[in-house]
Design an enzyme around this catalytic site. Structure first.
Site, PDB file in Angstrom:
ATOM      1  CG  MET A  30      -1.920  -1.423   1.088  1.00  0.00           C
ATOM      2  SD  MET A  30      -3.633  -0.957   2.327  1.00  0.00           S
ATOM      3  CE  MET A  30      -2.819  -0.386   3.766  1.00  0.00           C
ATOM      4  N   GLY A  31       2.062   1.414  -0.207  1.00  0.00           N
ATOM      5  CA  GLY A  31       3.177   2.485  -0.420  1.00  0.00           C
ATOM      6  C   GLY A  31       3.523   2.622   0.690  1.00  0.00           C
ATOM      7  CG  HIS A  37       7.167  -2.058   2.406  1.00  0.00           C
ATOM      8  ND1 HIS A  37       6.626  -0.455   3.232  1.00  0.00           N
ATOM      9  CD2 HIS A  37       5.775  -2.701   2.155  1.00  0.00           C
ATOM     10  CE1 HIS A  37       5.799  -0.886   3.192  1.00  0.00           C
ATOM     11  NE2 HIS A  37       4.397  -1.976   3.214  1.00  0.00           N
ATOM     12  CD  GLN A 153      -2.462  -8.511   4.151  1.00  0.00           C
ATOM     13  OE1 GLN A 153      -3.155  -7.530   4.525  1.00  0.00           O
ATOM     14  NE2 GLN A 153      -0.811  -8.464   3.558  1.00  0.00           N
TER      15      GLN A 153
HETATM   16  O1  PAF Z   1      -0.469  -5.886   3.269  1.00  0.00           O
HETATM   17  C1  PAF Z   1      -0.606  -4.860   2.741  1.00  0.00           C
HETATM   18  O2  PAF Z   1       0.364  -3.638   2.853  1.00  0.00           O
HETATM   19  C2  PAF Z   1      -2.150  -5.373   1.793  1.00  0.00           C
HETATM   20  O3  PAF Z   1      -2.923  -5.893   3.159  1.00  0.00           O
HETATM   21  C3  PAF Z   1      -1.567  -5.985   0.663  1.00  0.00           C
HETATM   22  C4  PAF Z   1      -1.759  -6.939   1.001  1.00  0.00           C
HETATM   23  C5  PAF Z   1      -1.550  -4.854  -0.497  1.00  0.00           C
HETATM   24  C6  PAF Z   1      -3.440  -5.624  -0.116  1.00  0.00           C
HETATM   25  O4  PAF Z   1      -4.301  -4.225  -0.208  1.00  0.00           O
END
Ligand code: PAF
Length: 300
Positions: A30-31, A37, A153
């Site tokens: 999500m930036g 990341h 997730q």
């Molecule tokens: O983990 C994240 O940043 C978000 O939940 C994802 C997997 C990009 C989905 O929007």
């Protein structure tokens, strides 16, 4: 590095890459990119020809009153960081091109979506499952990588990938921490100095529970209580949940035997943070394991 804004262009490129026999690795984000990341790219670089990083603040995974509006956005800064680490394609679509007027479809992963984080964030995981499904169709990746910090997730998306027969290998990358132990998160930017030092209690409480297991404790309720007590010393900290669960089904455990996931969520001030620890007990020995190495339930 190419920046693509239109879903149609992204899908056309993905189909061309597939025809050319190129392996595509996807890092969905999500930036507001941080070292956590950027570390994800290393998990696809070794065996992919093209790395695609998606940047999309997905509105349907935010509930009413959550931080959708104030979520940090910096496409230019993110693109700069990605260029430096050798990303090939940034896919950064607008909300209106991803969710076109009249869109009604949601992807639901039953049982895994409404527990733990899903209990206090209703609809969050169907928002995540829906956008990741769309990304899989638009980017057509061979491999996709998610961080262990968002353990629920990752487990839910693993289940979804199997259940819906996506030809995608899903990898789970270890949590990246600051030197003091705080798990990296875009939301850490909201913390002031006092809150940041209280946020360290999250990781400390997990480590403290680990030591208790190492000393022989196997009762899951005692371990949960131990973590809660440890967290309660934070003046600005409010616990959402602490649980010790089976790492495939996310069902609470009574006793620790085999592999398990100890995970928690707490608000520090107004910022909701999460952390977790995957562990394995065998022959009275405990060790920390990577969630990646906890095999999913076999379905076929
Ligand atoms: O983990 C994240 O940043 C978000 O939940 C994802 C997997 C990009 C989905 O929007």
């Amino acid at each position: 590095m190419e920046i693509i804004r239109e879903p149609e262009r992204m899908q056309a490129l993905a189909l061309r890459l597939r025809r050319e026999g190129k392996r595509v690795g996807l890092v969905p984000t999500m930036g507001a990119l941080h070292a956590g990341h950027l570390s994800l790219l290393e998990h696809v670089r070794r065996d992919c020809d093209v790395i695609v990083v998606s940047i999309f603040v997905n509105p349907i995974q935010f509930g009413p009153g959550e931080d959708l509006e104030r979520y940090p956005r910096d496409l230019e800064g993110d693109a700069e960081k990605l260029r430096e680490v050798g990303c090939h394609v940034v896919f950064a679509p607008d909300v209106g091109s991803v969710y076109r007027p009249g869109a009604r479809t949601r992807v639901i992963v039953e049982e895994l979506e409404d527990v733990l984080c899903g209990a206090s964030r209703p609809g969050h995981f169907r928002g995540v499952a829906t956008i990741v499904t769309k990304l899989f169709h638009l980017v057509q990746p061979h491999v996709a990588v998610f961080g262990q910090k968002d353990a629920q997730q990752a487990i839910l998306l693993q289940r979804m990938t199997r259940d819906l027969d996506f030809p995608v290998e899903l990898r789970i990358a270890p949590i990246v921490r600051d030197p003091d132990g705080l798990a990296l998160s875009s939301r850490n930017a909201y913390l002031d100095a006092q809150q940041r030092s209280e946020a360290l209690l999250l990781q400390e409480s997990l480590r403290s529970a680990y030591r208790l297991v190492d000393a022989g404790e196997r009762d899951a309720e005692i371990l949960r209580r131990h973590v809660r007590e440890h967290l309660s010393s934070g003046k600005q900290l409010r616990i959402d949940y602490v649980d010790l669960v089976d790492a495939q089904t996310l069902r609470p455990l009574r006793r620790l035997d085999g592999r398990a996931l100890l995970l928690l969520a707490a608000w520090v001030g107004k910022t909701r943070l999460i952390d977790n620890l995957a562990l394995e007990v065998r022959h009275n020995e405990v060790r920390e394991v990577a969630l990646e190495h906890i095999p999913g339930e076999e379905t076929r």
